[in-house]
Design a protein around this motif. Structure first.
Motif, short mmCIF file in Angstrom:
data_model
loop_
_atom_site.label_atom_id
_atom_site.label_comp_id
_atom_site.label_asym_id
_atom_site.label_seq_id
_atom_site.Cartn_x
_atom_site.Cartn_y
_atom_site.Cartn_z
N GLY A 78 0.82 -1.20 0.00
CA GLY A 78 0.00 0.00 0.00
C GLY A 78 0.86 1.26 0.00
N MET A 79 1.95 1.23 0.79
CA MET A 79 2.85 2.39 0.88
C MET A 79 3.59 2.60 -0.44
N LEU A 109 -3.41 -4.83 -4.72
CA LEU A 109 -3.59 -4.54 -3.30
C LEU A 109 -4.73 -5.33 -2.67
N ASP A 110 -4.65 -5.48 -1.34
CA ASP A 110 -5.76 -6.05 -0.58
C ASP A 110 -6.94 -5.09 -0.59
N VAL A 111 -8.11 -5.63 -0.27
CA VAL A 111 -9.32 -4.81 -0.35
C VAL A 111 -9.27 -3.59 0.58
N THR A 112 -8.65 -3.73 1.75
CA THR A 112 -8.62 -2.58 2.66
C THR A 112 -7.67 -1.50 2.14
N MET A 113 -6.55 -1.95 1.52
CA MET A 113 -5.61 -0.99 0.92
C MET A 113 -6.23 -0.35 -0.31
N GLU A 114 -6.98 -1.18 -1.07
CA GLU A 114 -7.64 -0.67 -2.27
C GLU A 114 -8.58 0.46 -1.89
N ALA A 115 -9.36 0.26 -0.83
CA ALA A 115 -10.29 1.30 -0.40
C ALA A 115 -9.52 2.57 -0.03
N GLN A 116 -8.37 2.40 0.62
CA GLN A 116 -7.60 3.58 1.03
C GLN A 116 -7.03 4.33 -0.17
N HIS A 147 -9.78 6.19 -1.86
CA HIS A 147 -10.07 7.36 -1.04
C HIS A 147 -9.06 8.47 -1.30
N ARG A 181 -9.52 10.08 -4.67
CA ARG A 181 -10.69 10.96 -4.63
C ARG A 181 -10.36 12.31 -4.01
N GLU A 185 -16.72 3.57 -7.58
CA GLU A 185 -16.33 4.40 -6.44
C GLU A 185 -15.63 5.68 -6.85
N LEU A 186 -15.00 5.68 -8.03
CA LEU A 186 -14.05 6.75 -8.32
C LEU A 186 -14.39 7.62 -9.53
N GLU A 214 -6.62 -10.65 4.82
CA GLU A 214 -5.71 -9.87 3.99
C GLU A 214 -4.41 -10.64 3.77
N HIS A 273 -9.23 -13.29 -1.00
CA HIS A 273 -9.55 -12.04 -0.31
C HIS A 273 -10.68 -11.33 -1.03
N SER A 289 -15.34 -2.35 3.11
CA SER A 289 -14.25 -1.84 2.26
C SER A 289 -14.44 -2.22 0.81
N ARG A 325 -21.85 4.96 -3.40
CA ARG A 325 -20.47 5.30 -3.11
C ARG A 325 -20.25 5.52 -1.62
N LEU A 365 -13.84 6.01 5.09
CA LEU A 365 -13.06 4.77 5.07
C LEU A 365 -13.51 3.86 6.20
N ILE A 419 -11.80 1.24 7.24
CA ILE A 419 -10.66 0.74 8.01
C ILE A 419 -9.42 1.51 7.60
N GLU A 426 -2.59 -0.30 8.27
CA GLU A 426 -2.22 -1.54 7.60
C GLU A 426 -2.16 -2.68 8.60
#
Lengths: 322, 327
Positions: A158-159, A185-192, A195, A198, A220-221, B52, B207, B251, B260, B264, B266, B269
Motif C-alpha cells: 500500500g505504501m 492490493l488487498d481490499v482494505t488498501m484498495e479502499a484507502q 479514497h 478521490r 467508487e471513483l 488480507e 480475499h 471496504s 459510493r 473509510l 478501516i 495496515e
C-alpha cells in the motif's frame, strides 16, 4: 496548470489506432477528459486498455504504429518527436503503474528518485527534497523524512502505491493516468487508495484517467466511463448511466457477471461464453457479435454505428436505438 | 462426521539468528504465524477462508495438507493426519496456475502425473482426455504446453489434475485471481458442480468477498493468524459479528455509483507479524476498541449454534437459546 483549453478539456484523443504488425490492438478510439474529472476505461484483458495507456503517455511498445491524435493541453503527443514527448512526460502527463515495485529503481532510495524526477525544476536540490517529503506526507506516508532514505522494497504494498502516486504528482501534471492502480492490493488498501485518489482529484487541477477491469473501482471513483472491447470503445457515458442504463450488450454482460453486482446468492454465476477475438485481423462487423446474445446477421458483416442515446451517452451497436 | 477437523492448530517458524540479532535480541526466536485455529470442514461443503495478505491463509492450507509442520490436532476423515493418505485423498489448486504446471510437461502428462506418482494401476486410471473433459476442456489441449494456455484454461487444467485421484478434499488458493469477470464465474460454477456431483469438501482461499458470498456456505475470517469469526456465509454478510469482518465487507468497492462510500471503513495496515499487537491483534485498527482490547486476548464466543467470534465487544449479542461461553 496552463495549456488547458477554454472548455476545460485536458485530454482529447481522436481516432487513435495502434497496431503491432498485423494485430490491430486499438482501433479508432476517441475520448476526452476535462479538468478535475476522473474518467474510467474499463474492459477485460486483451481489450486494448494497456495499449491505450501507453499511447496516452507517448510510450508505445517497440514496433507499434500509432495513428490519430492524443492532445494533452492542446499538444499532440503522437505527432511530437521523441524529444518533445520526453518534455511532456512528467509535466503534462504522468502515470501510475499497476506494480509500484517495478516502477521504482530498486537500488536507489526513494529520496534520490523523487528529487531526480524534478530535474527540470529550477529549485535547488534541498528544496526539491523538501517538496518530495511534502508530497509523500500528502499521500499519507508516515514519517516522510525517513521514507526518503528507504528503498522501495522496504515499504509495504500500500505504501509503495502511495509513493508511486506521489512520484506521479510531483511535477503537477495536467493528466494523470492510473493503470490498474489497486489490482495488486488487498481490499482494505484498495479502499484507502481509492479514497486518496478521490481527495487528490479535488486538489489536483488536472484530469485523471483510471484504467481498470474492476467495476468497483469505476463505481467508487469515476465520473464518466468508456467501455472497451477488442480494441474499440463500445460505450461511453456517465458512471451512473453505464451502471444503471447500459445499452451495449457487452456492457450489460460485464455488469451482470460481476459478483459484487448480484444481490443475494445465485446457484450459478453468469458468464460470457467464448473469449475475446484475435485482432490479427479483428472479425468483420461488430467484434462482440460472436459472443453476443442478441446478435443479428447484420452484426457479423457491418461495423455497428455509434448511436447517441443521450447527451454524452453513446453505444456502438446495431441493436441500440436513440 | 467432519471431513477435516482442526483443534487449536498453530504454526511457528523459527527465525534465522541473524534476523533475531538485528532486531535487538528482544524478539522471539520463533515467529508465530497461526494460533488457536479450531475449525471443521464437511464433505460436500464449501468453506471460504478470507483475510488480507499475511493473515496466514495459505499457511493454514499448507498445514492442513501436511506441507508444513503444525501444533495442535488435525483429523482427516476422523483419523490423525497421515502423509500418504493426505497425498492421495486431498489436492491443492495453487494460486498461480501457470507456475504450478511444469513448463516442460505437456498438459496431458501433467494431469495424469498424480497416477504415476501414486503408482495407480493402469486399469484404474482415467485418460487425460477424460480428465480434461470433466473440467470442460477439449481433448486437443492435452498436446499443449502450459505457456500456450489462457489464464482460465490453466485454472481448469489445475482443477483436472487436482481431481485425477478423486480426492475427498480440495483446497483452492485464490482460484479467481487474475481472471476476468466473464470467466471467473466459469471456474466457480465448475467447482460448485464438482462439489455437488462428487461430494468433495472444498476450501476456497481468497480475499475477494463477493466470490465467497456466492460460492461458500460457510466463511472463516483470519486476521494476523487468528480466526476472528466463523459462521454461515449469508448470516455473516448480513450481520457480521467481528468489527474486522464488518470493515472488510464495508471496504469492498461498490460498482453502483449511487452507493459510493463517503468514508473509510478501516485505516492503517496489517501490523507486522514481528510486532504482533498484545491483546486482540485487531485493536490497533478497530473502530470500537477499548482499553481491555490492548491487554487481554479476546475469548471465543459462540454467538449462535453455528457462529463463533473472537472479540470482547462483538457487534451482535449472543443468542440466548444458543450455547453460551466457550471461554
Amino acid at each position: 496548470m496552463t495549456g488547458a483549453q477554454d472548455d476545460g478539456t485536458v485530454l482529447r484523443v481522436e481516432g487513435l489506432s495502434v497496431s503491432y504488425g498485423a494485430v490491430q490492438a486499438l482501433r479508432g478510439a476517441s475520448l476526452i477528459a476535462r479538468r478535475s474529472e476522473v474518467i474510467g476505461i474499463v474492459g477485460e484483458s486483451g481489450c486494448g486498455k494497456s495499449t491505450l495507456a501507453s499511447a496516452l503517455i507517448g510510450l508505445p511498445a517497440p514496433g507499434a504504429r500509432m495513428r490519430g491524435q492524443v492532445e494533452i493541453g492542446g499538444r499532440d503527443i503522437v505527432a511530437a518527436p521523441e524529444r518533445a514527448r520526453r518534455a511532456m512526460r512528467g509535466a503534462a502527463v504522468a502515470m501510475i503503474f499497476q506494480d509500484p515495485m517495478t516502477s521504482f529503481n530498486p537500488v536507489l532510495t526513494l529520496g534520490q528518485q523523487l528529487t531526480d524526477f524534478q530535474h527540470r525544476s529550477a529549485l535547488p536540490r534541498r528544496a526539491r527534497r523538501a517538496r518530495a517529503a511534502a508530497m509523500l506526507a500528502r499521500v499519507g506516508l508516515p514519517d516522510p523524512e525517513l521514507a526518503l532514505d528507504r528503498h522501495i522494497h522496504e515499504l509495504s504494498g500500500g505504501m509503495r502505491q502511495r509513493a508511486a502516486i506521489a512520484a506521479a504528482l510531483l511535477m503537477q501534471p495536467q493528466l494523470l493516468v492510473a493503470d490498474e492502480p489497486t489490482t495488486a492490493l488487498d481490499v482494505t488498501m484498495e479502499a484507502q487508495i481509492i479514497h486518496l485518489l478521490r481527495e487528490l482529484r479535488h486538489e489536483h487541477q488536472g484530469a485523471i484517467v483510471v484504467i481498470t477491469h474492476h467495476l468497483g473501482v469505476i463505481g467508487e471513483l469515476c465520473d464518466r466511463v468508456y467501455v472497451m472491447y477488442a480494441g474499440e470503445i463500445v460505450e461511453e457515458g456517465t458512471t451512473d448511466e453505464i451502471y444503471h442504463d447500459p445499452r451495449h450488450p457487452y456492457t450489460q454482460a460485464l455488469i451482470a457477471c460481476d459478483p459484487a453486482h448480484i444481490a443475494g446468492t445465485v446457484d450459478r454465476l453468469p458468464t460470457i461464453p467464448d473469449r475475446v477475438p484475435d485482432l490479427d485481423p479483428p472479425p468483420p462487423g461488430c467484434s462482440f457479435a460472436p459472443r453476443c446474445p442478441v446478435a443479428m446477421a447484420r452484426c457479423r458483416t457491418d461495423a455497428p454505428p455509434r448511436v447517441t442515446v443521450g447527451p454524452g451517452h453513446a453505444a456502438a451497436c446495431h441493436r441500440v436505438t436513440p | 462426521m467432519s471431513l477435516f477437523e482442526l483443534h487449536e492448530v498453530g504454526v511457528d517458524i523459527p527465525l534465522a539468528r541473524g534476523i533475531t540479532a538485528a532486531l535487538g535480541g528482544h524478539e522471539p526466536r520463533v515467529l508465530n504465524i497461526l494460533d488457536g485455529i479450531t475449525l471443521d470442514l464437511h464433505a460436500g461443503e464449501t468453506l471460504g477462508l478470507v483475510g488480507e495478505s499475511g493473515s496466514g491463509k495459505t499457511t493454514l492450507a499448507r498445514a492442513m495438507l501436511g506441507l508444513r509442520a503444525a501444533r495442535g490436532q488435525m483429523r482427516f476423515q476422523g483419523q490423525p493426519l497421515v502423509r500418504a493418505v493426505l497425498r492421495r485423498a486431498t489436492a491443492m489448486m495453487f494460486q498461480d496456475p501457470v507456475a504450478s504446471l511444469s513448463p516442460r510437461m505437456r498438459v496431458g502428462d501433467a494431469v495424469c502425473e498424480p497416477y504415476v506418482i501414486q503408482r495407480i494401476p493402469r486399469s484404474r486410471r482415467r485418460s487425460a482426455a477424460d480428465l480434461l473433459d470433466s473440467v470442460g476442456l477439449p481433448p486437443s489441449l492435452a498436446a499443449l504446453y502450459p505457456h500456450e494456455l489462457s489464464g482460465g484454461q490453466a485454472r481448469r487444467v489445475c482443477a483436472a489434475r487436482a481431481l485425477a485421484l478423486n480426492p475427498a478434499l480440495v483446497i483452492a488458493d485464490e482460484p479467481t485471481a487474475g481472471l476476468d469477470v466473464s470467466i471467473q464465474g466459469d471456474i466457480l460454477n465448475l467447482m460448485a458442480d464438482l462439489k455437488r456431483e462428487r461430494g468433495i469438501g472444498l476450501m476456497i482461499i481468497t480475499h475477494n468477498l463477493p466470490v465467497i458470498r456466492h460460492s461458500a456456505e460457510r466463511i472463516a475470517v483470519l486476521y494476523l493468524g487468528r480466526l476472528v469469526e466463523t459462521g454461515p456465509t449469508p448470516e455473516v454478510f448480513a450481520r457480521p459479528a467481528h468489527p474486522y469482518t464488518a470493515s472488510l465487507i464495508a471496504s469492498q468497492p461498490n460498482p453502483d455509483p449511487r452507493k459510493r462510500r463517503a468514508d473509510l471503513a478501516i485505516r492503517g495496515e496489517v501490523p507486522s507479524l514481528l510486532r504482533r499487537p498484545p491483546g486482540c491483534p485487531f485493536h490497533t485498527r478497530c473502530p470500537v476498541a477499548r482499553d481491555i482490547c490492548a491487554r487481554v486476548p479476546p475469548p471465543e464466543i459462540h454467538v449462535s449454534a453455528t457462529r463463533r467470534v473472537r472479540c470482547h465487544f462483538p457487534l451482535i449479542q449472543p443468542d440466548r437459546n444458543g450455547p453460551q461461553g466457550g471461554q
